[in-house]
Design a protein around this motif. Structure first.
Motif, PDB file in Angstrom:
ATOM      1  N   THR A   1      45.138  39.222  -0.266  1.00 12.65           N
ATOM      2  CA  THR A   1      44.196  38.133  -0.028  1.00 12.65           C
ATOM      3  C   THR A   1      44.910  36.791  -0.047  1.00 12.65           C
ATOM      4  O   THR A   1      45.946  36.629  -0.709  1.00 12.65           O
ATOM      5  N   ASN A   2      44.365  35.845   0.717  1.00 12.91           N
ATOM      6  CA  ASN A   2      44.847  34.467   0.641  1.00 12.91           C
ATOM      7  C   ASN A   2      43.894  33.612  -0.196  1.00 12.91           C
ATOM      8  O   ASN A   2      44.004  32.394  -0.212  1.00 12.91           O
ATOM      9  N   ARG A   3      42.964  34.284  -0.887  1.00 11.77           N
ATOM     10  CA  ARG A   3      42.021  33.600  -1.763  1.00 11.77           C
ATOM     11  C   ARG A   3      42.057  34.250  -3.162  1.00 11.77           C
ATOM     12  O   ARG A   3      41.073  34.852  -3.605  1.00 11.77           O
ATOM     13  N   PRO A   4      43.173  34.159  -3.859  1.00  9.25           N
ATOM     14  CA  PRO A   4      43.272  34.827  -5.162  1.00  9.25           C
ATOM     15  C   PRO A   4      42.276  34.304  -6.184  1.00  9.25           C
ATOM     16  O   PRO A   4      41.988  34.992  -7.169  1.00  9.25           O
ATOM     17  N   GLU A   5      41.755  33.094  -5.955  1.00  4.28           N
ATOM     18  CA  GLU A   5      40.780  32.562  -6.908  1.00  4.28           C
ATOM     19  C   GLU A   5      39.465  33.342  -6.899  1.00  4.28           C
ATOM     20  O   GLU A   5      38.639  33.213  -7.811  1.00  4.28           O
ATOM     21  N   LEU A   6      39.270  34.190  -5.878  1.00  4.44           N
ATOM     22  CA  LEU A   6      38.047  34.996  -5.790  1.00  4.44           C
ATOM     23  C   LEU A   6      38.196  36.377  -6.417  1.00  4.44           C
ATOM     24  O   LEU A   6      37.253  37.164  -6.398  1.00  4.44           O
ATOM     25  N   LEU A   7      39.364  36.676  -6.964  1.00  9.51           N
ATOM     26  CA  LEU A   7      39.539  37.970  -7.625  1.00  9.51           C
ATOM     27  C   LEU A   7      38.574  38.076  -8.802  1.00  9.51           C
ATOM     28  O   LEU A   7      38.384  37.133  -9.570  1.00  9.51           O
TER      29      LEU A   7
ATOM     30  N   ALA B   1      45.564  40.941  -5.418  1.00 13.26           N
ATOM     31  CA  ALA B   1      46.594  39.923  -5.246  1.00 13.26           C
ATOM     32  C   ALA B   1      47.716  40.456  -4.357  1.00 13.26           C
ATOM     33  O   ALA B   1      48.008  41.658  -4.358  1.00 13.26           O
ATOM     34  N   ASP B   2      48.334  39.591  -3.595  1.00 13.03           N
ATOM     35  CA  ASP B   2      49.435  40.012  -2.719  1.00 13.03           C
ATOM     36  C   ASP B   2      50.546  40.704  -3.503  1.00 13.03           C
ATOM     37  O   ASP B   2      51.199  41.620  -2.989  1.00 13.03           O
ATOM     38  N   GLU B   3      50.763  40.276  -4.732  1.00 10.08           N
ATOM     39  CA  GLU B   3      51.808  40.889  -5.548  1.00 10.08           C
ATOM     40  C   GLU B   3      51.524  42.372  -5.794  1.00 10.08           C
ATOM     41  O   GLU B   3      52.453  43.185  -5.917  1.00 10.08           O
ATOM     42  N   VAL B   4      50.235  42.731  -5.885  1.00  6.96           N
ATOM     43  CA  VAL B   4      49.878  44.137  -6.094  1.00  6.96           C
ATOM     44  C   VAL B   4      50.203  44.954  -4.847  1.00  6.96           C
ATOM     45  O   VAL B   4      50.750  46.059  -4.936  1.00  6.96           O
ATOM     46  N   ILE B   5      49.889  44.417  -3.674  1.00 11.52           N
ATOM     47  CA  ILE B   5      50.216  45.121  -2.426  1.00 11.52           C
ATOM     48  C   ILE B   5      51.727  45.303  -2.305  1.00 11.52           C
ATOM     49  O   ILE B   5      52.214  46.384  -1.948  1.00 11.52           O
ATOM     50  N   GLU B   6      52.481  44.258  -2.611  1.00 11.98           N
ATOM     51  CA  GLU B   6      53.942  44.351  -2.528  1.00 11.98           C
ATOM     52  C   GLU B   6      54.483  45.404  -3.502  1.00 11.98           C
ATOM     53  O   GLU B   6      55.418  46.149  -3.169  1.00 11.98           O
ATOM     54  N   LEU B   7      53.890  45.485  -4.673  1.00 12.59           N
ATOM     55  CA  LEU B   7      54.329  46.495  -5.638  1.00 12.59           C
ATOM     56  C   LEU B   7      54.000  47.899  -5.150  1.00 12.59           C
ATOM     57  O   LEU B   7      54.821  48.821  -5.275  1.00 12.59           O
ATOM     58  N   LEU B   8      52.818  48.077  -4.576  1.00 16.94           N
ATOM     59  CA  LEU B   8      52.452  49.393  -4.034  1.00 16.94           C
ATOM     60  C   LEU B   8      53.406  49.805  -2.914  1.00 16.94           C
ATOM     61  O   LEU B   8      53.768  50.985  -2.802  1.00 16.94           O
ATOM     62  N   LEU B   9      53.823  48.848  -2.102  1.00 20.07           N
ATOM     63  CA  LEU B   9      54.775  49.157  -1.039  1.00 20.07           C
ATOM     64  C   LEU B   9      56.130  49.566  -1.616  1.00 20.07           C
ATOM     65  O   LEU B   9      56.761  50.498  -1.123  1.00 20.07           O
TER      66      LEU B   9
ATOM     67  N   GLY C   1      45.847  39.104   3.534  1.00 19.41           N
ATOM     68  CA  GLY C   1      47.062  38.855   2.774  1.00 19.41           C
ATOM     69  C   GLY C   1      48.296  39.464   3.426  1.00 19.41           C
ATOM     70  O   GLY C   1      48.421  39.521   4.653  1.00 19.41           O
ATOM     71  N   VAL C   2      49.220  39.977   2.601  1.00 11.72           N
ATOM     72  CA  VAL C   2      50.508  40.444   3.095  1.00 11.72           C
ATOM     73  C   VAL C   2      50.459  41.839   3.711  1.00 11.72           C
ATOM     74  O   VAL C   2      51.372  42.225   4.446  1.00 11.72           O
ATOM     75  N   GLY C   3      49.426  42.595   3.441  1.00 13.37           N
ATOM     76  CA  GLY C   3      49.374  43.948   3.986  1.00 13.37           C
ATOM     77  C   GLY C   3      48.148  44.699   3.515  1.00 13.37           C
ATOM     78  O   GLY C   3      47.343  44.183   2.721  1.00 13.37           O
ATOM     79  N   LEU C   4      48.007  45.938   4.013  1.00  8.26           N
ATOM     80  CA  LEU C   4      46.827  46.723   3.645  1.00  8.26           C
ATOM     81  C   LEU C   4      47.145  48.207   3.576  1.00  8.26           C
ATOM     82  O   LEU C   4      48.092  48.708   4.184  1.00  8.26           O
ATOM     83  N   PHE C   5      46.296  48.889   2.829  1.00  2.83           N
ATOM     84  CA  PHE C   5      46.271  50.344   2.764  1.00  2.83           C
ATOM     85  C   PHE C   5      44.907  50.772   3.300  1.00  2.83           C
ATOM     86  O   PHE C   5      43.880  50.537   2.645  1.00  2.83           O
ATOM     87  N   GLY C   6      44.914  51.352   4.524  1.00  5.78           N
ATOM     88  CA  GLY C   6      43.660  51.816   5.106  1.00  5.78           C
ATOM     89  C   GLY C   6      43.148  53.035   4.360  1.00  5.78           C
ATOM     90  O   GLY C   6      43.922  53.847   3.840  1.00  5.78           O
TER      91      GLY C   6
END
Length: 307
Positions: A267-273, A285-293, A239-244
């Motif tokens: 992820t680019n597969r949100p249907e698998l959440l 979801a990518d929105e969660v990563i963006e919020l954490l950033l 997806g848009v980013g990661l936290f190692g």
């Protein structure tokens, strides 16, 4: 998010009424019939040459006196003694509670001091042959950060190590590191497929996650964030980013030629959440990563993964 609110309202009313019957009217008295006296029969003839004797008629009036009836009305008066009611108010004094609220959860982060290119880690809090050497910066571009496990020793700090097998700890010299405190933490509940991000006792994020498949499960334990990066191409499984994190797969040897580190990523597969299909990483979801950033989640933030 799950919310359940209940409210209960009750009301009760009683209505009572009574009525009486009028007294019966007094009975009417029946008057007797009027009696007429019978005519006189066999009267003698009057001679023509004689003087009729003077006839004296006496009228007698019969008077009946009805005795006066005196009715005495007796009124019975009942005196009701006054009733005195004493209202007693019970006053309870709540003892004053003194004390302090429990402190919000926090953790101590250990960062390699400036000028330390290789951070030496020892098996015991004593000088000797180093056990591990961690480059600084690292593992990528950011400063070398570890999570403290014990800080009571004046010369040494026990730290959680980002190595296999998971759960290892070692010791670093206090003079080689800088200590700081973070109040953020992450909890991942594998059974609930849920991630919750806290700042102290406040919930910042609660969201669904994808976890490791049964053959490549996500490991459980206490870990921490040691790397943050954005992806150039967001249309990948990361997806848009990661936290190692400091966690590693416990069943895989290598992934794409490298150590099988576990990351928290988009992820680019949100249907698998909500499913268990990854190779061990935690997908959101990518929105969660963006919020954490946007929240600037700091390096060293603890991550607790529970079953």
């Amino acid at each position: 998010m799950r919310r359940n609110v209940r409210c209960l309202v009750a009301a009760f009313a009683v209505l009572s009424a009574s009525c009486g019957s009028p007294d019966d009217l007094p009975a009417m008295r029946s008057l007797g019939a009027t009696t007429t006296a019978p005519p006189v029969r066999g009267a003698a003839p009057v001679p023509s040459s004689s003087t009729l004797p003077e006839t004296t008629t006496t009228s007698t009036t019969s008077t009946t006196t009805i005795p006066e009836t005196t009715t005495t009305s007796t009124t019975s008066t009942t005196t009701i003694p006054a009733t005195t009611t004493t209202s007693t108010t019970s006053t309870s004094t709540i003892p004053e509670t003194t004390g302090t609220l429990p402190a919000a959860p926090s953790a101590v982060v250990v960062t390699a001091a400036p000028g330390i290119d290789l951070l030496e880690v020892f098996r015991e809090p004593a000088e000797g042959a180093e056990w591990w050497l961690f480059p600084n910066p690292g593992p990528f571009d950011g400063p070398r950060v570890l999570l403290a496990a014990e800080t009571s020793d004046p010369d040494w700090v026990q730290v959680h190590l980002p190595v296999r097998p998971n759960g290892r700890t070692g010791w670093v010299r206090r003079t080689d590191v800088v200590l700081s405190t973070v109040t953020t933490r992450i909890v991942v509940e594998l059974g609930e497929r849920l991630i919750t991000v806290y700042d102290g006792n406040d919930v910042l994020i609660a969201a669904d996650v994808t976890i490791g498949a049964p053959e490549t499960p996500t490991p459980t334990g206490l870990f921490y964030v040691n790397n943050i990066q954005m992806e150039i191409d967001p249309d990948t499984e990361r997806g848009v980013g990661l936290f190692g994190t400091s966690a590693f797969s416990e069943v895989l040897d290598l992934i794409d030629g490298g150590e099988p580190a576990v990351a928290l990523h988009g992820t680019n597969r949100p249907e698998l959440l909500g499913e268990a299909v990854s190779r061990g990483c935690i997908r959101v979801a990518d929105e969660v990563i963006e919020l954490l950033l946007r929240l600037s989640l700091p390096l060293g933030t603890p991550i607790e993964i529970v079953a």
